[in-house]
Design a protein around this motif. Structure first.
Motif, PDB file in Angstrom:
ATOM      1  N   ASN A 148       0.630  -1.560  -0.148  1.00  0.00           N
ATOM      2  CA  ASN A 148       0.299   0.165   0.111  1.00  0.00           C
ATOM      3  C   ASN A 148       0.857   1.056   0.092  1.00  0.00           C
ATOM      4  O   ASN A 148       0.128   2.194  -1.157  1.00  0.00           O
ATOM      5  CB  ASN A 148      -0.470   0.152   1.147  1.00  0.00           C
ATOM      6  CG  ASN A 148      -2.167  -1.398   0.796  1.00  0.00           C
ATOM      7  OD1 ASN A 148      -2.132  -2.118   0.080  1.00  0.00           O
ATOM      8  ND2 ASN A 148      -2.626  -1.680   2.217  1.00  0.00           N
ATOM      9  N   VAL A 149       1.754   1.405   1.169  1.00  0.00           N
ATOM     10  CA  VAL A 149       3.188   2.179   1.098  1.00  0.00           C
ATOM     11  C   VAL A 149       3.211   2.786  -0.708  1.00  0.00           C
ATOM     12  O   VAL A 149       3.663   3.608  -0.620  1.00  0.00           O
ATOM     13  CB  VAL A 149       3.846   2.807   1.943  1.00  0.00           C
ATOM     14  CG1 VAL A 149       4.802   2.931   1.887  1.00  0.00           C
ATOM     15  CG2 VAL A 149       3.164   2.394   3.436  1.00  0.00           C
ATOM     16  N   ILE A 157       0.634   4.751  -2.933  1.00  0.00           N
ATOM     17  CA  ILE A 157       0.598   5.850  -2.570  1.00  0.00           C
ATOM     18  C   ILE A 157       1.935   6.535  -2.893  1.00  0.00           C
ATOM     19  O   ILE A 157       1.843   7.413  -3.400  1.00  0.00           O
ATOM     20  CB  ILE A 157       0.655   5.786  -1.048  1.00  0.00           C
ATOM     21  CG1 ILE A 157      -0.625   5.565  -0.029  1.00  0.00           C
ATOM     22  CG2 ILE A 157       0.801   7.169  -0.537  1.00  0.00           C
ATOM     23  CD1 ILE A 157      -0.395   4.929   1.453  1.00  0.00           C
ATOM     24  N   ASN A 174      -5.565  14.336  -0.003  1.00  0.00           N
ATOM     25  CA  ASN A 174      -6.141  13.520   1.282  1.00  0.00           C
ATOM     26  C   ASN A 174      -7.017  12.449   0.779  1.00  0.00           C
ATOM     27  O   ASN A 174      -6.685  11.202   1.215  1.00  0.00           O
ATOM     28  CB  ASN A 174      -7.146  14.216   2.154  1.00  0.00           C
ATOM     29  CG  ASN A 174      -6.554  15.178   3.090  1.00  0.00           C
ATOM     30  OD1 ASN A 174      -5.287  14.550   3.137  1.00  0.00           O
ATOM     31  ND2 ASN A 174      -7.704  16.110   3.981  1.00  0.00           N
ATOM     32  N   LEU A 228      -5.085   8.775   0.346  1.00  0.00           N
ATOM     33  CA  LEU A 228      -5.381   8.155   1.245  1.00  0.00           C
ATOM     34  C   LEU A 228      -6.766   7.414   1.605  1.00  0.00           C
ATOM     35  O   LEU A 228      -6.475   6.451   2.985  1.00  0.00           O
ATOM     36  CB  LEU A 228      -4.234   8.861   2.447  1.00  0.00           C
ATOM     37  CG  LEU A 228      -3.146   9.420   2.536  1.00  0.00           C
ATOM     38  CD1 LEU A 228      -2.844  10.016   3.723  1.00  0.00           C
ATOM     39  CD2 LEU A 228      -1.897   7.819   2.422  1.00  0.00           C
ATOM     40  N   GLU A 258      -7.815   4.191   2.092  1.00  0.00           N
ATOM     41  CA  GLU A 258      -6.307   2.280   2.664  1.00  0.00           C
ATOM     42  C   GLU A 258      -7.181   2.406   3.814  1.00  0.00           C
ATOM     43  O   GLU A 258      -7.569   2.647   5.082  1.00  0.00           O
ATOM     44  CB  GLU A 258      -4.846   3.493   3.370  1.00  0.00           C
ATOM     45  CG  GLU A 258      -4.463   4.541   2.373  1.00  0.00           C
ATOM     46  CD  GLU A 258      -3.545   2.665   1.454  1.00  0.00           C
ATOM     47  OE1 GLU A 258      -3.147   2.425   1.940  1.00  0.00           O
ATOM     48  OE2 GLU A 258      -3.907   3.332   0.239  1.00  0.00           O
ATOM     49  N   GLU A 292      -3.923   3.223   8.882  1.00  0.00           N
ATOM     50  CA  GLU A 292      -3.986   4.459   9.367  1.00  0.00           C
ATOM     51  C   GLU A 292      -2.769   5.096   8.180  1.00  0.00           C
ATOM     52  O   GLU A 292      -1.167   4.267   9.026  1.00  0.00           O
ATOM     53  CB  GLU A 292      -3.849   4.938  10.586  1.00  0.00           C
ATOM     54  CG  GLU A 292      -3.818   6.211  10.828  1.00  0.00           C
ATOM     55  CD  GLU A 292      -3.603   6.745  12.663  1.00  0.00           C
ATOM     56  OE1 GLU A 292      -4.160   5.480  13.006  1.00  0.00           O
ATOM     57  OE2 GLU A 292      -3.238   7.839  13.103  1.00  0.00           O
ATOM     58  N   THR A 293      -2.874   5.604   7.646  1.00  0.00           N
ATOM     59  CA  THR A 293      -1.448   6.419   6.624  1.00  0.00           C
ATOM     60  C   THR A 293      -1.225   7.661   6.943  1.00  0.00           C
ATOM     61  O   THR A 293      -2.570   8.260   6.832  1.00  0.00           O
ATOM     62  CB  THR A 293      -1.407   5.905   5.335  1.00  0.00           C
ATOM     63  OG1 THR A 293      -2.057   4.731   5.641  1.00  0.00           O
ATOM     64  CG2 THR A 293      -0.418   6.395   4.590  1.00  0.00           C
ATOM     65  N   ALA A 351      -3.257  12.951   5.408  1.00  0.00           N
ATOM     66  CA  ALA A 351      -3.372  12.189   6.371  1.00  0.00           C
ATOM     67  C   ALA A 351      -4.813  11.335   6.054  1.00  0.00           C
ATOM     68  O   ALA A 351      -6.101  12.519   5.435  1.00  0.00           O
ATOM     69  CB  ALA A 351      -3.327  12.056   7.546  1.00  0.00           C
ATOM     70  N   GLN A 352      -5.572  10.264   6.504  1.00  0.00           N
ATOM     71  CA  GLN A 352      -5.945   9.516   6.703  1.00  0.00           C
ATOM     72  C   GLN A 352      -7.310  10.451   7.514  1.00  0.00           C
ATOM     73  O   GLN A 352      -8.401  10.941   7.666  1.00  0.00           O
ATOM     74  CB  GLN A 352      -5.894   7.992   7.395  1.00  0.00           C
ATOM     75  CG  GLN A 352      -7.556   7.114   6.329  1.00  0.00           C
ATOM     76  CD  GLN A 352      -7.132   5.422   6.405  1.00  0.00           C
ATOM     77  OE1 GLN A 352      -6.354   5.547   7.385  1.00  0.00           O
ATOM     78  NE2 GLN A 352      -6.846   4.981   5.250  1.00  0.00           N
ATOM     79  N   VAL A 405       6.389   8.652   3.596  1.00  0.00           N
ATOM     80  CA  VAL A 405       4.818   8.285   3.713  1.00  0.00           C
ATOM     81  C   VAL A 405       5.086   7.307   5.027  1.00  0.00           C
ATOM     82  O   VAL A 405       5.559   5.870   4.957  1.00  0.00           O
ATOM     83  CB  VAL A 405       4.379   7.478   2.734  1.00  0.00           C
ATOM     84  CG1 VAL A 405       3.206   6.304   2.570  1.00  0.00           C
ATOM     85  CG2 VAL A 405       4.552   7.882   1.423  1.00  0.00           C
ATOM     86  N   SER A 434       2.507   3.970   7.583  1.00  0.00           N
ATOM     87  CA  SER A 434       1.385   3.439   7.562  1.00  0.00           C
ATOM     88  C   SER A 434       1.374   2.505   8.713  1.00  0.00           C
ATOM     89  O   SER A 434       2.962   2.237   9.406  1.00  0.00           O
ATOM     90  CB  SER A 434       1.185   2.525   6.717  1.00  0.00           C
ATOM     91  OG  SER A 434       0.610   1.612   6.800  1.00  0.00           O
TER      92      SER A 434
END
Length: 593
Positions: free
Chosen positions: A56-57, A60, A201, A204, A207, A210-211, A223-224, A277, A279
């Protein structure tokens, strides 16, 4: 061999059999298999979660890199924009001239229409004739002191920072900051292109963990949880310093909860600064993987339990066969066979029960014979005592009112004619005749009411207008059998205490009603009544064994006869209010002729 094993099993206590079977067949295998399975699949679930977070990172970073190319392309275009250069560097003679120049230039607005990722464009230049219109901004000393402005003027490299300056209309967005040189004029300005915060935003938003994204100064740029935007990493309540942690996966405790953190860095094209980044996820949040582990673990445990059930069944079969034999003996005993004998062998609890069963049967035979003899004796004695007590209680009615009545007849014989005297004598004779019949156990309610009526007529003769009475009897209750003299003492109490306590006299009411198999009898008077203390004293003496109080012997007599005949729930109830009167009531079970 098999016979020896069976005998050894029979000699073990039942508790030891169950405990040994549970430990050897269920507990140890389940603990071993369950521990191995849960540990293995939990580790696999955590590895998959870490890999998912890493992927996921990377995703992103790819999306963010594509988004950052747009502001870079915008600045590349504006570097060649001669119109912007002319407008920014021109020295304007008047505000009107400046206003016309601003209106004629729409180069920034074109990019807003083309790219929704662009949140704002500002160009800073040292020209005191400019007016801040949030696009072209003259540079003053305050702007020169800002970190991002100094970094841009010091290098021609691209920088990415979250601008959080104290302005009237602050930017508060991740912005590309780039020097724009004007070689012909030997000067330069600073171009700031900000990203749309909602679009940033949005990368994220979907996701699972929490990222957040932060610039190299530690400001959270996306941020999420959007409330974190603009705060620094050191301000976040994670319990760790994110700024000092290297890239990679880290096992940390966040607020005392075991968690994993994935950190990676992105250096945009031509940029001298980088973005970070981050996560993170709690190990407890891997619900899907935990469910998988549970299903697999439960399946294996179920298999082990099924195998264990076979062994438990083998042991229980040997036990239940012996218990069934003992159960058959118990059934014979329950059917009345007192000659049954149990012959189950073994030294365990079942064998002991078999021997105790034989002792119990012998004791029952002996006790049963004793109980039969004792019951016959007690029944005969109870019947005799009950009959004697009923007759004694019925004979305790105080007949003093008869003497008063005779005295009244004697006095009225002098003052009045013979007809009235004859009537009173007739009523008195009738009442005395009924009193002589109290030896009967029950009489019809109609006879009891007739006795009450005769008593009231005699007292009416005595007290004349000072006594009024009213009898209301449900015809359906006339044939109900009642103990003799059960109502008359209550009427007597109402008349005597009512007339003596009130100069103007008293009214006595008798109401008898029937509802199903129950008859309600109520005697009410409007006499002087009783004080609460007096009422409590009277109620206390109803069930008292002390018979010395002659004034309340009639009420006590009635109450105890009701309780002995019908039960505690049918005893005498008394309600009285001082100055208002007294009410007696009780219920009878319907016993018809």
């Amino acid at each position: 061999m098999l016979h020896s094993w069976i005998r050894m099993t029979n000699n073990l206590k039942l508790k030891h059999k169950l405990i040994a079977s549970y430990i050897l067949i269920v507990l140890i295998p389940v603990m071993m298999v369950g521990g191995v399975v849960v540990g293995y699949f939990r580790e696999q679930a955590m590895d998959r979660a870490i890999q998912q977070a890493t992927n996921n990172v990377d995703k992103i970073k790819s999306q963010l890199d594509n988004m950052l190319r747009i502001p870079l392309d915008v600045t590349d275009t504006l570097l060649l924009d001669k119109t912007m250069e002319a407008m920014a560097t021109t020295r304007y003679e008047s505000v009107l001239e400046l206003t016309k120049a601003y209106r004629s230039y729409d180069g920034f607005k074109t990019f807003f229409k083309l790219y929704r990722e662009i949140g704002g464009i500002r160009f800073y230049y040292e020209n005191p004739t400019l007016i801040n219109n949030l696009e072209l901004i003259p540079v003053d000393e305050e702007i020169k002191s800002r970190y991002w402005y100094q970094k841009a003027k010091a290098s021609k490299s691209v920088n990415w920072y979250f601008i959080d300056d104290k302005e009237n209309i602050p930017i508060r967005m991740l912005s590309l900051i780039r020097q724009v040189p004007f070689p012909d004029r030997q000067s330069s300005g600073v171009l700031v292109v900000s990203l749309n915060q909602s679009e940033l935003n949005g990368i994220l938003a979907q996701e699972p963990f929490e990222t957040l994204i932060a610039d190299e100064r530690g400001y959270v740029v996306a941020a999420q949880n959007t409330s974190l935007v603009g705060r620094t990493l050191s301000e976040l309540d994670y319990g760790v310093n994110l700024s000092d942690m290297p890239s990679g996966s880290h096992k940390v405790d966040i607020k005392g909860e075991p968690s994993y953190m994935i950190i990676d860095e992105l250096t945009p094209e031509l940029s001298a600064s980088s973005l970070r980044v981050v996560s993170l996820f709690s190990t407890q949040s891997i619900v899907k993987d935990a469910n998988t582990v549970s299903v697999i673990g439960l399946s294996l445990i179920l298999l082990v339990l099924l195998i264990a059930m076979f062994f438990v069944y083998t042991v229980s079969l040997l036990t239940t066969n012996r218990l069934l034999r003992l159960s058959r003996h118990l059934n014979r005993l329950a059917l009345g066979d007192l000659n049954v004998v149990s012959s189950i062998d073994g030294n365990d609890e079942i064998g002991q029960l078999s021997r105790q069963f034989n002792y119990m049967v012998e004791s029952i035979r002996t006790l049963l014979q004793q109980v039969v003899e004792k019951t016959e004796q007690m029944s005969s004695l109870e019947l005799a005592q009950r009959e004697i007590k009923l007759k004694m209680m019925a004979s305790q009615i105080n007949p003093h009112f008869l003497f008063n009545a005779l005295e009244s007849i004697r006095m009225n014989a002098v003052l009045k004619g013979e007809r009235e005297i004859a009537k009173v004598v007739r009523l008195l004779a009738k009442l005395m005749r009924k009193n002589l019949e109290v030896g009967r156990e029950h009489i019809p309610l109609s006879e009891e009411v007739e006795m009450v009526r005769s008593y009231l007529d005699i007292q009416k003769f005595r007290y004349e207008d000072r006594l009024q009475y009213e009898l209301s009897v449900d015809p359906g209750a006339s044939d109900v059998l009642v103990p003799p003299l059960i109502i008359q003492p209550l009427i007597e109490n109402a008349v005597v205490h009512g007339v003596e306590g009130k100069e103007q006299g008293v009214k006595v009411e008798l109401v008898i009603s029937r509802s199903g198999d129950e008859v309600l009898v109520t005697v009410r008077d409007n006499g002087l009544g009783m004080q609460p203390e007096r009422l409590e004293e009277v109620l206390a003496t109803l069930s008292s064994p002390d018979e010395s109080s002659r004034s309340r012997i009639g009420l006590r007599n009635v109450h105890q006869r009701l309780v002995m005949t019908y039960g505690e729930a049918h005893g005498l109830r008394i309600a009285s209010e001082y100055g208002q009167g007294t009410t007696f009531s009780f219920t009878l079970k319907s016993i018809n002729l």
